[in-house]
Design a protein around this motif. Structure first.
Motif, PDB file in Angstrom:
ATOM      1  N   TRP A 154      43.416  32.185  42.095  1.00  0.00           N
ATOM      2  CA  TRP A 154      42.153  31.971  42.819  1.00  0.00           C
ATOM      3  C   TRP A 154      41.456  30.689  42.372  1.00  0.00           C
ATOM      4  O   TRP A 154      40.630  30.139  43.102  1.00  0.00           O
ATOM      5  N   ASP A 206      45.757  38.908  42.131  1.00  0.00           N
ATOM      6  CA  ASP A 206      45.122  38.033  43.121  1.00  0.00           C
ATOM      7  C   ASP A 206      46.064  37.839  44.299  1.00  0.00           C
ATOM      8  O   ASP A 206      45.890  38.450  45.341  1.00  0.00           O
ATOM      9  N   THR A 255      42.058  44.195  41.135  1.00  0.00           N
ATOM     10  CA  THR A 255      42.190  42.865  41.722  1.00  0.00           C
ATOM     11  C   THR A 255      41.168  41.906  41.122  1.00  0.00           C
ATOM     12  O   THR A 255      40.177  42.323  40.513  1.00  0.00           O
ATOM     13  N   ALA A 256      41.398  40.627  41.331  1.00  0.00           N
ATOM     14  CA  ALA A 256      40.449  39.612  40.876  1.00  0.00           C
ATOM     15  C   ALA A 256      39.099  39.794  41.558  1.00  0.00           C
ATOM     16  O   ALA A 256      38.048  39.529  40.968  1.00  0.00           O
ATOM     17  N   ASP A 257      39.115  40.282  42.797  1.00  0.00           N
ATOM     18  CA  ASP A 257      37.859  40.501  43.517  1.00  0.00           C
ATOM     19  C   ASP A 257      36.994  41.564  42.848  1.00  0.00           C
ATOM     20  O   ASP A 257      35.769  41.568  43.002  1.00  0.00           O
ATOM     21  N   GLU A 258      37.638  42.471  42.105  1.00  0.00           N
ATOM     22  CA  GLU A 258      36.899  43.535  41.419  1.00  0.00           C
ATOM     23  C   GLU A 258      36.521  43.151  39.990  1.00  0.00           C
ATOM     24  O   GLU A 258      35.813  43.917  39.327  1.00  0.00           O
ATOM     25  N   ILE A 282      36.887  29.019  45.900  1.00  0.00           N
ATOM     26  CA  ILE A 282      36.064  30.156  45.496  1.00  0.00           C
ATOM     27  C   ILE A 282      34.769  29.643  44.877  1.00  0.00           C
ATOM     28  O   ILE A 282      34.768  28.697  44.086  1.00  0.00           O
ATOM     29  N   ARG A 330      29.617  34.729  42.879  1.00  0.00           N
ATOM     30  CA  ARG A 330      30.420  33.585  42.470  1.00  0.00           C
ATOM     31  C   ARG A 330      31.000  33.878  41.097  1.00  0.00           C
ATOM     32  O   ARG A 330      30.518  34.757  40.385  1.00  0.00           O
ATOM     33  N   TYR A 367      37.040  39.202  38.042  1.00  0.00           N
ATOM     34  CA  TYR A 367      36.580  37.824  37.931  1.00  0.00           C
ATOM     35  C   TYR A 367      35.582  37.458  39.037  1.00  0.00           C
ATOM     36  O   TYR A 367      34.625  36.721  38.799  1.00  0.00           O
ATOM     37  N   LEU A 368      35.830  37.966  40.239  1.00  0.00           N
ATOM     38  CA  LEU A 368      35.059  37.539  41.409  1.00  0.00           C
ATOM     39  C   LEU A 368      34.159  38.648  41.938  1.00  0.00           C
ATOM     40  O   LEU A 368      33.834  38.682  43.121  1.00  0.00           O
ATOM     41  N   ALA A 369      33.744  39.553  41.045  1.00  0.00           N
ATOM     42  CA  ALA A 369      32.951  40.710  41.481  1.00  0.00           C
ATOM     43  C   ALA A 369      31.550  40.312  41.937  1.00  0.00           C
ATOM     44  O   ALA A 369      30.946  41.006  42.749  1.00  0.00           O
TER      45      ALA A 369
END
Length: 290
Positions: A125, A51, A82-85, A130, A92, A87-89
Protein backbone atom coordinates in the motif's frame (compact mmCIF):
# COMPACT_ATOMS: atom_id res chain seq x y z
CA UNK A 1 3.55 -4.91 30.47
CA UNK A 2 5.38 -7.32 28.09
CA UNK A 3 6.17 -9.90 30.80
CA UNK A 4 6.78 -12.94 28.58
CA UNK A 5 10.11 -14.06 27.14
CA UNK A 6 11.41 -11.51 24.64
CA UNK A 7 14.35 -13.58 23.37
CA UNK A 8 12.86 -14.29 19.97
CA UNK A 9 15.20 -16.01 17.53
CA UNK A 10 17.69 -13.48 16.25
CA UNK A 11 17.93 -11.94 19.70
CA UNK A 12 18.31 -8.22 19.30
CA UNK A 13 15.76 -5.62 18.27
CA UNK A 14 17.77 -5.09 15.09
CA UNK A 15 17.24 -8.75 14.13
CA UNK A 16 13.52 -8.77 14.83
CA UNK A 17 12.39 -6.07 12.39
CA UNK A 18 13.15 -7.42 8.93
CA UNK A 19 12.59 -6.13 5.41
CA UNK A 20 11.57 -9.16 3.34
CA UNK A 21 11.55 -8.82 -0.45
CA UNK A 22 10.13 -11.24 -2.97
CA UNK A 23 9.35 -11.30 -6.67
CA UNK A 24 7.06 -14.32 -7.04
CA UNK A 25 4.23 -16.15 -5.32
CA UNK A 26 6.55 -19.07 -4.53
CA UNK A 27 8.98 -16.77 -2.72
CA UNK A 28 6.09 -15.21 -0.80
CA UNK A 29 4.92 -18.66 0.30
CA UNK A 30 8.40 -19.75 1.42
CA UNK A 31 8.78 -16.70 3.66
CA UNK A 32 5.26 -17.11 5.02
CA UNK A 33 5.71 -20.79 5.91
CA UNK A 34 9.08 -20.32 7.59
CA UNK A 35 7.82 -17.42 9.68
CA UNK A 36 4.57 -19.04 10.82
CA UNK A 37 6.13 -22.43 11.61
CA UNK A 38 8.77 -20.76 13.78
CA UNK A 39 6.10 -18.81 15.62
CA UNK A 40 3.99 -21.87 16.34
CA UNK A 41 7.08 -23.78 17.51
CA UNK A 42 7.79 -21.03 20.05
CA UNK A 43 4.14 -20.75 21.15
CA UNK A 44 3.86 -17.16 19.93
CA UNK A 45 0.80 -15.50 18.53
CA UNK A 46 1.07 -14.85 14.78
CA UNK A 47 -0.70 -12.04 12.93
CA UNK A 48 -0.78 -11.43 9.20
CA UNK A 49 -1.84 -8.04 7.80
CA UNK A 50 -2.73 -8.58 4.15
CA UNK A 51 -2.90 -5.93 1.44
CA UNK A 52 -2.57 -7.29 -2.10
CA UNK A 53 -3.08 -10.89 -0.90
CA UNK A 54 -6.53 -12.25 -0.18
CA UNK A 55 -6.63 -13.25 3.53
CA UNK A 56 -8.18 -16.60 2.60
CA UNK A 57 -5.16 -17.37 0.44
CA UNK A 58 -2.88 -17.02 3.46
CA UNK A 59 -4.86 -19.70 5.32
CA UNK A 60 -5.06 -21.97 2.27
CA UNK A 61 -1.31 -21.76 1.62
CA UNK A 62 -0.54 -22.75 5.20
CA UNK A 63 -3.03 -25.65 5.13
CA UNK A 64 -1.67 -26.91 1.79
CA UNK A 65 1.77 -27.18 3.39
CA UNK A 66 0.65 -29.11 6.46
CA UNK A 67 0.40 -26.14 8.81
CA UNK A 68 -2.84 -26.50 10.79
CA UNK A 69 -3.91 -22.89 10.35
CA UNK A 70 -7.60 -23.62 10.96
CA UNK A 71 -6.94 -24.92 14.48
CA UNK A 72 -4.56 -22.03 15.16
CA UNK A 73 -7.28 -19.54 14.17
CA UNK A 74 -9.80 -21.25 16.48
CA UNK A 75 -7.50 -21.09 19.49
CA UNK A 76 -6.50 -17.48 18.77
CA UNK A 77 -2.88 -18.19 17.87
CA UNK A 78 -3.26 -17.08 14.25
CA UNK A 79 -5.06 -13.94 13.14
CA UNK A 80 -5.26 -12.87 9.49
CA UNK A 81 -6.61 -9.38 8.88
CA UNK A 82 -5.96 -6.64 6.34
CA UNK A 83 -3.98 -3.43 6.12
CA UNK A 84 -7.30 -1.58 5.99
CA UNK A 85 -8.06 -2.87 9.49
CA UNK A 86 -4.62 -2.02 10.90
CA UNK A 87 -2.20 0.36 9.18
CA UNK A 88 -5.00 2.15 7.33
CA UNK A 89 -7.76 1.95 9.94
CA UNK A 90 -7.97 5.74 10.29
CA UNK A 91 -8.65 8.43 7.75
CA UNK A 92 -4.95 8.32 6.83
CA UNK A 93 -1.86 6.33 7.80
CA UNK A 94 -0.68 7.55 11.19
CA UNK A 95 2.66 6.28 12.58
CA UNK A 96 1.78 7.48 16.09
CA UNK A 97 -1.39 5.38 16.11
CA UNK A 98 0.49 2.32 14.83
CA UNK A 99 3.03 2.54 17.66
CA UNK A 100 0.13 2.22 20.07
CA UNK A 101 -1.41 -0.64 18.06
CA UNK A 102 1.80 -2.65 18.31
CA UNK A 103 2.13 -2.23 22.07
CA UNK A 104 -1.54 -3.07 22.60
CA UNK A 105 -1.24 -6.14 20.36
CA UNK A 106 1.84 -7.44 22.18
CA UNK A 107 0.14 -6.95 25.55
CA UNK A 108 -2.95 -8.78 24.29
CA UNK A 109 -0.86 -11.73 23.05
CA UNK A 110 0.99 -11.99 26.36
CA UNK A 111 -2.28 -11.71 28.32
CA UNK A 112 -3.59 -14.70 26.34
CA UNK A 113 -0.60 -16.76 27.49
CA UNK A 114 1.56 -16.62 24.36
CA UNK A 115 5.33 -16.10 24.51
CA UNK A 116 5.12 -12.93 22.47
CA UNK A 117 3.84 -11.72 19.12
CA UNK A 118 5.13 -12.07 15.60
CA UNK A 119 3.54 -10.40 12.62
CA UNK A 120 3.82 -10.07 8.87
CA UNK A 121 2.69 -6.81 7.32
CA UNK A 122 2.29 -6.45 3.56
CA UNK A 123 3.55 -2.97 2.72
CA UNK A 124 2.54 -2.70 -0.94
CA UNK A 125 0.00 0.00 0.00
CA UNK A 126 3.00 2.30 0.45
CA UNK A 127 3.34 2.49 -3.34
CA UNK A 128 -0.22 3.65 -3.90
CA UNK A 129 -1.80 7.05 -3.37
CA UNK A 130 -2.93 6.24 0.17
CA UNK A 131 -3.46 9.22 2.49
CA UNK A 132 -0.44 9.37 4.79
CA UNK A 133 1.68 6.92 2.74
CA UNK A 134 4.40 9.58 2.59
CA UNK A 135 4.93 8.88 6.33
CA UNK A 136 5.81 5.20 5.81
CA UNK A 137 9.56 5.86 5.92
CA UNK A 138 9.14 7.88 9.12
CA UNK A 139 7.25 4.91 10.61
CA UNK A 140 9.93 2.37 9.63
CA UNK A 141 12.61 4.57 11.18
CA UNK A 142 10.75 5.13 14.46
CA UNK A 143 9.49 1.62 15.12
CA UNK A 144 12.94 0.20 15.94
CA UNK A 145 13.42 2.29 19.09
CA UNK A 146 9.78 2.89 19.98
CA UNK A 147 8.56 -0.71 19.70
CA UNK A 148 11.17 -3.41 19.02
CA UNK A 149 13.55 -2.32 21.76
CA UNK A 150 10.68 -2.44 24.26
CA UNK A 151 8.44 -5.38 23.35
CA UNK A 152 8.61 -9.15 22.61
CA UNK A 153 7.76 -8.61 18.96
CA UNK A 154 9.17 -9.96 15.71
CA UNK A 155 7.80 -8.48 12.50
CA UNK A 156 8.59 -9.02 8.86
CA UNK A 157 7.67 -6.22 6.47
CA UNK A 158 6.70 -7.90 3.19
CA UNK A 159 7.75 -5.88 0.14
CA UNK A 160 6.57 -7.24 -3.21
CA UNK A 161 9.00 -6.04 -5.87
CA UNK A 162 6.24 -6.35 -8.47
CA UNK A 163 4.13 -3.69 -6.74
CA UNK A 164 6.59 -1.05 -5.51
CA UNK A 165 8.84 1.32 -7.49
CA UNK A 166 12.50 0.33 -7.23
CA UNK A 167 13.55 3.67 -5.78
CA UNK A 168 10.83 3.55 -3.12
CA UNK A 169 11.69 -0.03 -2.23
CA UNK A 170 15.39 0.78 -1.92
CA UNK A 171 14.80 3.62 0.55
CA UNK A 172 12.38 1.55 2.67
CA UNK A 173 14.71 -1.47 2.65
CA UNK A 174 17.60 0.59 3.98
CA UNK A 175 15.45 1.78 6.91
CA UNK A 176 15.64 -1.80 8.29
CA UNK A 177 18.73 -3.10 10.04
CA UNK A 178 17.88 -6.68 8.98
CA UNK A 179 17.01 -7.65 5.41
CA UNK A 180 16.00 -10.85 3.66
CA UNK A 181 15.52 -11.53 -0.02
CA UNK A 182 15.34 -14.70 -2.08
CA UNK A 183 16.41 -12.98 -5.29
CA UNK A 184 19.38 -10.66 -5.75
CA UNK A 185 19.78 -7.25 -4.08
CA UNK A 186 17.72 -4.34 -5.31
CA UNK A 187 18.63 -0.78 -6.15
CA UNK A 188 20.79 1.09 -3.65
CA UNK A 189 19.34 4.56 -3.02
CA UNK A 190 21.39 7.72 -3.46
CA UNK A 191 20.45 8.77 0.08
CA UNK A 192 19.16 6.60 2.91
CA UNK A 193 18.36 6.74 6.61
CA UNK A 194 18.39 3.91 9.15
CA UNK A 195 17.97 3.63 12.92
CA UNK A 196 21.09 3.10 15.02
CA UNK A 197 21.33 -0.35 16.55
CA UNK A 198 23.16 0.48 19.76
CA UNK A 199 21.54 3.76 20.83
CA UNK A 200 18.55 5.95 20.00
CA UNK A 201 19.23 7.84 16.82
CA UNK A 202 19.65 7.56 13.06
CA UNK A 203 22.39 7.05 10.48
CA UNK A 204 22.36 9.15 7.33
CA UNK A 205 24.20 7.79 4.31
CA UNK A 206 24.87 8.95 0.76
CA UNK A 207 24.10 12.30 -0.81
CA UNK A 208 21.08 14.43 0.16
CA UNK A 209 20.16 17.08 -2.34
CA UNK A 210 16.95 18.56 -3.71
CA UNK A 211 15.80 15.24 -5.19
CA UNK A 212 15.84 13.68 -1.71
CA UNK A 213 13.58 16.24 -0.06
CA UNK A 214 10.92 13.68 0.95
CA UNK A 215 13.50 11.34 2.51
CA UNK A 216 14.98 14.23 4.49
CA UNK A 217 11.48 15.26 5.58
CA UNK A 218 10.81 11.72 6.83
CA UNK A 219 14.09 11.63 8.73
CA UNK A 220 13.32 15.01 10.28
CA UNK A 221 9.83 13.84 11.29
CA UNK A 222 11.27 10.71 12.93
CA UNK A 223 13.86 12.85 14.69
CA UNK A 224 11.37 15.33 16.10
CA UNK A 225 8.92 12.61 17.20
CA UNK A 226 11.45 10.43 19.03
CA UNK A 227 10.69 10.21 22.76
CA UNK A 228 14.33 9.39 23.58
CA UNK A 229 15.94 11.89 25.92
CA UNK A 230 19.30 11.57 24.20
CA UNK A 231 19.47 11.19 20.43
CA UNK A 232 22.42 10.72 18.06
CA UNK A 233 22.76 11.38 14.34
CA UNK A 234 25.61 9.43 12.74
CA UNK A 235 26.79 11.29 9.63
CA UNK A 236 29.98 9.29 9.05
CA UNK A 237 28.58 7.68 5.87
CA UNK A 238 27.31 10.99 4.48
CA UNK A 239 28.82 12.23 1.23
CA UNK A 240 26.80 15.42 0.86
CA UNK A 241 24.07 17.29 2.75
CA UNK A 242 22.82 20.54 1.26
CA UNK A 243 21.97 23.57 3.39
CA UNK A 244 18.21 23.04 3.05
CA UNK A 245 18.49 19.47 4.35
CA UNK A 246 20.67 20.60 7.25
CA UNK A 247 18.15 23.32 8.11
CA UNK A 248 15.34 20.71 8.14
CA UNK A 249 17.32 18.55 10.55
CA UNK A 250 18.10 21.49 12.83
CA UNK A 251 14.45 22.52 12.86
CA UNK A 252 13.45 18.97 13.82
CA UNK A 253 16.03 18.92 16.62
CA UNK A 254 14.53 22.11 18.03
CA UNK A 255 11.01 20.63 17.97
CA UNK A 256 11.94 17.59 20.04
CA UNK A 257 10.14 17.24 23.38
CA UNK A 258 13.41 16.31 25.11
CA UNK A 259 15.61 19.19 26.26
CA UNK A 260 18.92 17.46 25.45
CA UNK A 261 20.56 18.54 22.17
CA UNK A 262 20.87 16.09 19.29
CA UNK A 263 24.44 14.82 19.03
CA UNK A 264 26.09 14.81 15.59
CA UNK A 265 28.80 12.20 15.09
CA UNK A 266 31.16 11.92 12.15
CA UNK A 267 29.90 15.01 10.35
CA UNK A 268 31.86 15.56 7.12
CA UNK A 269 33.96 18.69 6.69
CA UNK A 270 31.30 20.33 4.50
CA UNK A 271 28.74 20.12 7.32
CA UNK A 272 31.23 21.66 9.76
CA UNK A 273 31.82 24.51 7.29
CA UNK A 274 28.10 25.18 6.97
CA UNK A 275 27.74 25.29 10.75
CA UNK A 276 30.64 27.75 10.93
CA UNK A 277 29.11 29.97 8.23
CA UNK A 278 25.65 29.80 9.82
CA UNK A 279 26.24 29.44 13.58
CA UNK A 280 22.52 29.84 14.26
CA UNK A 281 22.08 26.32 12.84
CA UNK A 282 24.00 24.87 15.79
CA UNK A 283 21.07 25.54 18.14
CA UNK A 284 19.67 22.19 19.33
CA UNK A 285 22.82 20.34 18.23
CA UNK A 286 25.88 19.04 20.02
CA UNK A 287 28.55 18.71 17.35
CA UNK A 288 31.48 16.35 17.82
CA UNK A 289 34.47 18.19 16.38
CA UNK A 290 36.69 16.67 13.70
Amino acid sequence: MHEKDSSLEGGTAADRHVAVEYSSDDEWARHLLAFVRAGFARDEQVRYFADSTDPGRVIRTLMEHDVDAASAVRRGQLMVTTADETYLAGARFDPDAMMGVWHESVDAAVAQGFNGLRAIGEMSWGGRGIEGAERLLEYELRIHHEVFEQAPLRAWCFYDRRLLPRTTLGVLREAHLAKAAVAGPGETPVFSVAPLAARPGFRLAGSAGYECRQIVASAAAALSASPAESLTLDLSALDHLDIAALADIVSAARRRPAAAPVRLLGAPAAVHRMLQLFPELRAGLEVAEL
